[in-house]
Design a protein around this motif. Structure first.
Motif, short mmCIF file in Angstrom:
data_model
loop_
_atom_site.label_atom_id
_atom_site.label_comp_id
_atom_site.label_asym_id
_atom_site.label_seq_id
_atom_site.Cartn_x
_atom_site.Cartn_y
_atom_site.Cartn_z
N LYS A 1 0.85 -1.19 0.00
CA LYS A 1 0.00 0.00 0.00
C LYS A 1 0.88 1.23 0.00
O LYS A 1 1.84 1.32 0.78
CB LYS A 1 -0.91 0.00 1.23
CG LYS A 1 -1.94 -1.13 1.22
CD LYS A 1 -2.88 -1.02 2.41
CE LYS A 1 -3.93 -2.12 2.37
NZ LYS A 1 -4.86 -2.03 3.52
N THR A 2 0.58 2.18 -0.90
CA THR A 2 1.39 3.39 -1.02
C THR A 2 0.49 4.61 -0.95
O THR A 2 -0.70 4.56 -1.22
CB THR A 2 2.16 3.39 -2.35
OG1 THR A 2 1.24 3.27 -3.43
CG2 THR A 2 3.14 2.22 -2.40
N THR A 3 1.09 5.74 -0.63
CA THR A 3 0.37 7.00 -0.55
C THR A 3 1.08 8.05 -1.38
O THR A 3 2.18 7.83 -1.88
CB THR A 3 0.26 7.48 0.91
OG1 THR A 3 1.59 7.62 1.45
CG2 THR A 3 -0.51 6.49 1.76
N GLY A 4 0.44 9.20 -1.51
CA GLY A 4 1.04 10.28 -2.27
C GLY A 4 0.38 10.46 -3.62
O GLY A 4 -0.68 9.90 -3.90
N ASN A 5 1.04 11.23 -4.50
CA ASN A 5 0.48 11.46 -5.83
C ASN A 5 0.72 10.24 -6.72
O ASN A 5 1.33 9.26 -6.30
CB ASN A 5 1.05 12.73 -6.47
CG ASN A 5 2.58 12.67 -6.60
OD1 ASN A 5 3.14 11.63 -6.94
ND2 ASN A 5 3.24 13.80 -6.35
N VAL A 6 0.25 10.33 -7.96
CA VAL A 6 0.31 9.17 -8.85
C VAL A 6 1.74 8.70 -9.06
O VAL A 6 2.03 7.49 -9.00
CB VAL A 6 -0.34 9.51 -10.22
CG1 VAL A 6 -0.14 8.37 -11.21
CG2 VAL A 6 -1.82 9.80 -10.05
N VAL A 7 2.66 9.62 -9.30
CA VAL A 7 4.04 9.26 -9.58
C VAL A 7 4.70 8.64 -8.36
O VAL A 7 5.37 7.60 -8.44
CB VAL A 7 4.84 10.49 -10.06
CG1 VAL A 7 6.32 10.13 -10.22
CG2 VAL A 7 4.28 11.01 -11.37
N SER A 8 4.51 9.25 -7.19
CA SER A 8 5.16 8.73 -5.98
C SER A 8 4.59 7.37 -5.59
O SER A 8 5.31 6.49 -5.13
CB SER A 8 5.01 9.72 -4.82
OG SER A 8 3.65 9.88 -4.45
N ARG A 9 3.27 7.18 -5.81
CA ARG A 9 2.68 5.87 -5.52
C ARG A 9 3.28 4.80 -6.42
O ARG A 9 3.58 3.69 -5.97
CB ARG A 9 1.16 5.92 -5.69
CG ARG A 9 0.43 6.70 -4.63
CD ARG A 9 -1.05 6.30 -4.54
NE ARG A 9 -1.71 6.39 -5.83
CZ ARG A 9 -2.33 7.48 -6.27
NH1 ARG A 9 -2.34 8.59 -5.53
NH2 ARG A 9 -2.94 7.48 -7.45
N LEU A 10 3.45 5.13 -7.69
CA LEU A 10 4.02 4.18 -8.63
C LEU A 10 5.44 3.82 -8.25
O LEU A 10 5.81 2.63 -8.20
CB LEU A 10 3.99 4.77 -10.05
CG LEU A 10 4.60 3.91 -11.17
CD1 LEU A 10 3.80 2.63 -11.35
CD2 LEU A 10 4.66 4.70 -12.47
N ILE A 11 6.25 4.81 -7.95
CA ILE A 11 7.66 4.57 -7.58
C ILE A 11 7.74 3.74 -6.30
O ILE A 11 8.51 2.77 -6.22
CB ILE A 11 8.41 5.92 -7.41
CG1 ILE A 11 8.53 6.62 -8.77
CG2 ILE A 11 9.78 5.69 -6.79
CD1 ILE A 11 9.07 8.04 -8.68
N ASN A 12 6.95 4.10 -5.30
CA ASN A 12 6.99 3.39 -4.02
C ASN A 12 6.47 1.96 -4.15
O ASN A 12 6.98 1.05 -3.52
CB ASN A 12 6.19 4.16 -2.97
CG ASN A 12 6.87 5.45 -2.55
OD1 ASN A 12 8.09 5.55 -2.60
ND2 ASN A 12 6.08 6.44 -2.16
N ARG A 13 5.43 1.77 -4.99
CA ARG A 13 4.89 0.43 -5.20
C ARG A 13 5.95 -0.48 -5.84
O ARG A 13 6.16 -1.61 -5.40
CB ARG A 13 3.63 0.49 -6.05
CG ARG A 13 2.98 -0.87 -6.26
CD ARG A 13 1.55 -0.75 -6.76
NE ARG A 13 1.47 -0.06 -8.03
CZ ARG A 13 0.92 1.15 -8.21
NH1 ARG A 13 0.40 1.81 -7.18
NH2 ARG A 13 0.87 1.71 -9.40
#
Length: 357
Positions: free
Chosen positions: A56-68
């Motif tokens: 599970k990730t949080t933040g904007n679309v780009v940060s969620r993608l990177i963190n995932r």
């Protein structure tokens, strides 16, 4: 062998059903160690014997993608899987990007028609660039495998859906004059407007009712058509219901989709020995299941006239219905559970060991 499965959730779809049965079989019958990474849900409580991870990730679309992708990479590397099996286009892309520098073999599973899924152009571009880097692939039909070209097809396996258990054959001739379709009420894929128009024409000369079993975003549109054409006594929208009671009380089954992978609704209808009509929907699943005139009737996609003709032929020829039904019921042997699961397991093991099929 240690196998990692990556999927969004294990609750609803055909892909998730395949994953659940594979995990269970690989663990219990083949004694493999299984890890499960869920990308859009909590852990699956029925698999208490499987080591599970949620991403599970949080933040904007780009940060969620990177963190995932970062979390996927960390889990896979720390667990040391011998092979990773991923389901679903969006998840497949994340998995491949997360593991692009890894030496762990990755199998990507396509469960729908790649011509129509995904709808977003950006995802299709990413798929074209990224998929070719995977070790192996599992497709539902030859037509889907052909879409990706010979280089990918040469290292893939085409594995159809299975039937969980052999069904009891229904007595369709003792049933009322009912036509049934089980589908999500979504015009974009299921093309139910064409079916309703065809049934409207068909019903003027044939005393039948049409049951649409399912719910979905376009229900109001279909109800409006039914009311405008005075079909309230002939067309029933049941909402989301258990399917089997409707199949047992139908004379025959129809499918009108523009596209499908390998439609489970059609498999279920064939497996109970119902005479079936289906469009030759993009993806090739219906054509893989039905040999036209032998175990069902296959018509061109989005062909209203052909649907009217097929329904009329089916309604007025009991000998045809019986012959098609008897042949349809043989699908229980073709798609027998252990046979299909064995195909999956053989392929996963071969990729893990460095082989390609």
């Amino acid at each position: 062998m240690k196998i990692g499965f990556i999927i969004g959730t294990l609750n609803f779809s055909g892909a998730e059903k395949i994953a659940r049965y594979l995990i269970e079989s690989l663990h219990k019958d083949y004694s493999h160690e299984i890890g499960l990474i869920l990308l859009s849900s909590n852990t699956y409580p029925e698999f208490d014997y499987v080591k599970q991870f949620t991403v599970k990730t949080t933040g904007n679309v780009v940060s969620r993608l990177i963190n995932r992708q970062k979390k996927i990479r960390q889990i896979v590397e720390s667990e040391g899987f011998d092979v990773v099996v991923s389901f679903g286009v969006k998840y497949n892309l994340d998995v491949m990007e997360a593991l692009r520098h890894s030496k762990i073999p990755v199998i990507l599973c396509e469960r729908n028609d790649p011509v129509s899924d995904p709808a977003r152009k950006s995802l299709r571009i990413r798929r074209k660039l990224i998929y070719k880097k995977a070790t192996g692939f599992v497709f539902q039909t030859e037509r889907i495998a052909d879409f990706f070209g010979e280089k990918i097809k040469s290292r893939s396996a085409v594995i159809p859906n299975f039937i969980e258990k052999k069904y009891e054959k229904v007595d369709h001739e003792a049933a009322e004059n009912i036509i049934v379709i089980t589908a999500r009420l979504s015009e974009k894929q299921k093309n139910l407007s064409m079916l309703l128009r065809a049934f409207n024409r068909f019903s003027k000369d044939n005393d039948y009712k049409l049951y649409l079993v399912g719910d979905g975003p376009d229900e109001a549109m279909y109800r409006s058509y039914i009311k405008e054409n005075s079909l309230e006594d002939k067309v029933v929208l049941t909402g989301k219901q258990k399917v089997m009671p409707y199949l047992k009380n139908a004379k025959f089954f129809v499918l009108s989709s523009y596209y499908e992978g390998m439609p489970n609704s059609l498999i279920e209808a064939l497996a109970v020995g119902l005479p079936c009509i289906s469009t030759d929907c993009s993806g090739g699943g219906a054509a893989a299941l039905i040999k036209n005139g032998e175990n069902g009737i296959l018509i061109p996609s989005n062909d209203e006239d052909a649907m009217v003709d097929a329904m009329t032929k089916m309604a007025n020829d009991p000998e045809l219905r019986t012959r098609l039904a008897n042949e349809a019921y043989k699908i229980n042997e073709t798609l027998e559970f252990n046979k299909i699961i064995s195909m999956w397991i053989d392929y996963i093991e071969s990729v893990a060991k460095g082989g390609k099929k």
